[in-house]
Design an enzyme around this catalytic site. Sequence first.
Site, PDB file in Angstrom:
ATOM      1  N   LYS A 225       9.901   7.655  -1.692  1.00  0.00           N
ATOM      2  CA  LYS A 225       9.119   7.122  -2.804  1.00  0.00           C
ATOM      3  C   LYS A 225       9.172   7.995  -4.049  1.00  0.00           C
ATOM      4  CE  LYS A 225       5.922   4.695   0.226  1.00  0.00           C
ATOM      5  NZ  LYS A 225       4.509   4.447   0.576  1.00  0.00           N
TER       6      LYS A 225
ATOM      7  N   SER B  20      -2.787   2.284  -2.988  1.00  0.00           N
ATOM      8  CA  SER B  20      -4.011   1.903  -2.281  1.00  0.00           C
ATOM      9  C   SER B  20      -4.795   3.109  -1.790  1.00  0.00           C
ATOM     10  CB  SER B  20      -3.657   1.001  -1.090  1.00  0.00           C
ATOM     11  OG  SER B  20      -2.751   1.671  -0.212  1.00  0.00           O
TER      12      SER B  20
ATOM     13  N   GLY C  28       0.815  -1.204   0.000  1.00  0.00           N
ATOM     14  CA  GLY C  28       0.000   0.000   0.000  1.00  0.00           C
ATOM     15  C   GLY C  28       0.847   1.251   0.000  1.00  0.00           C
ATOM     16  N   THR C  29       0.339   2.279  -0.659  1.00  0.00           N
ATOM     17  CA  THR C  29       1.034   3.562  -0.723  1.00  0.00           C
ATOM     18  C   THR C  29       0.084   4.586  -1.326  1.00  0.00           C
ATOM     19  OG1 THR C  29       3.022   4.677  -1.515  1.00  0.00           O
ATOM     20  CG2 THR C  29       1.957   3.184  -3.027  1.00  0.00           C
ATOM     21  N   THR C  30       0.509   5.825  -1.366  1.00  0.00           N
ATOM     22  CA  THR C  30      -0.230   6.869  -2.074  1.00  0.00           C
ATOM     23  C   THR C  30       0.768   7.795  -2.751  1.00  0.00           C
ATOM     24  OG1 THR C  30      -1.990   6.824  -0.402  1.00  0.00           O
ATOM     25  CG2 THR C  30      -1.960   8.683  -1.923  1.00  0.00           C
TER      26      THR C  30
END
Length: 272
Positions: free
Chosen positions: A88, A185, A55-57
Site C-alpha cells: 500500500k 477505516s 478498509g485500510t489504515t
Amino acid sequence: MKLDTSGLESTAPIFRRSDFVFDGLQMTPSFDLPNPTDFDGFQKEAVQMVKPAKGTTTLAFIFKHGVMVAADSRASMGGYISSQSVKKIIEINPYMLGTMAGGAADCQFWHRNLGIKCRLHELANKRRISVTGASKLLANILYNYRGMGLSVGTMIAGWDETGPGLYYVDSEGGRLKGMRFSVGSGSPYAYGVLDNGYKYDMTVEEASELARRAIYHATYRDGASGGVVSVYHVGPDGWKKVTGDDVGDLHFQYYPVVPATVEQEMVEVVGA
C-alpha cells in the site's frame, strides 16, 4: 426536335421516413443521455453498481528528520479478506511515496500514471518535480474524473528542494497540506495514538516506533486492517524502508503474555 428522356429516369426506390427501415430504427431501445447542464444530478439519479465496503489504515507525518509513512497490508471486499500482502506504499520516484486507500485498482493505476508524468517532467525540465507540484498534478487529474466512480484517498509524501512535504489527495480532486494525516477505516484508532505521541523533534527511531504502534493499534480494533505493518522514512537522501513486521508478532511485543498464578485454597473438612 424533342428528345426522349424516359430512359434516363432513375428507377431506384426512394425511402421515406415512414418506410420500414426508419420504423425499425425508431423501435430500437435507447438510453438516457446526461444533461450537460446538470451532469452531477444525472450521476446521482443513475443506478449505482454494488460496491463492497473497503478498509485500510495508512498514515504519514512530518518530523525533524523528514517524513515517516506507514501502512498495513490487508485487502478486503466487505467481510471477505482477499489478501494479506498488498503493498500500500507505492514508490513514485526515489524521493517521493504515495499511499493507497480506497479501490486498489484505482490507486495503483493513478500512482503509476503519476510516476510516469513525474519522470517526464524531470526529463523536460532537468530537475525533479516538487511534492507540491506532484500532488497538484494528481489532484487536477482526479478532478476531471469526479463523479465517475473512482475511489482514491492517497497521501503524497516526499522530499524536495524546500524540504519535506506531505499532501492528502482524494478522488474528488480535493487536496490538503498538513503535518500529519491518517486515511482509511482504521484512521480513527491510528489518530488516537499518533496525536498522543507526536513530537516534531523525534529521532528516526522514535518516529518509526510511533508509526508502527499507531498502525498496529488500528489493526487491533479495525477488522478491515491487518497483515504486515510497513514503515518508510523519506529524508534528504530519498526514501528507505525501515521495518516490516507482522501484526501478530507486534501483538505479543506490545501485550506480552504473563503467566497467571493459580492460588489453591486449602479448606479443612470437618467430619461429622
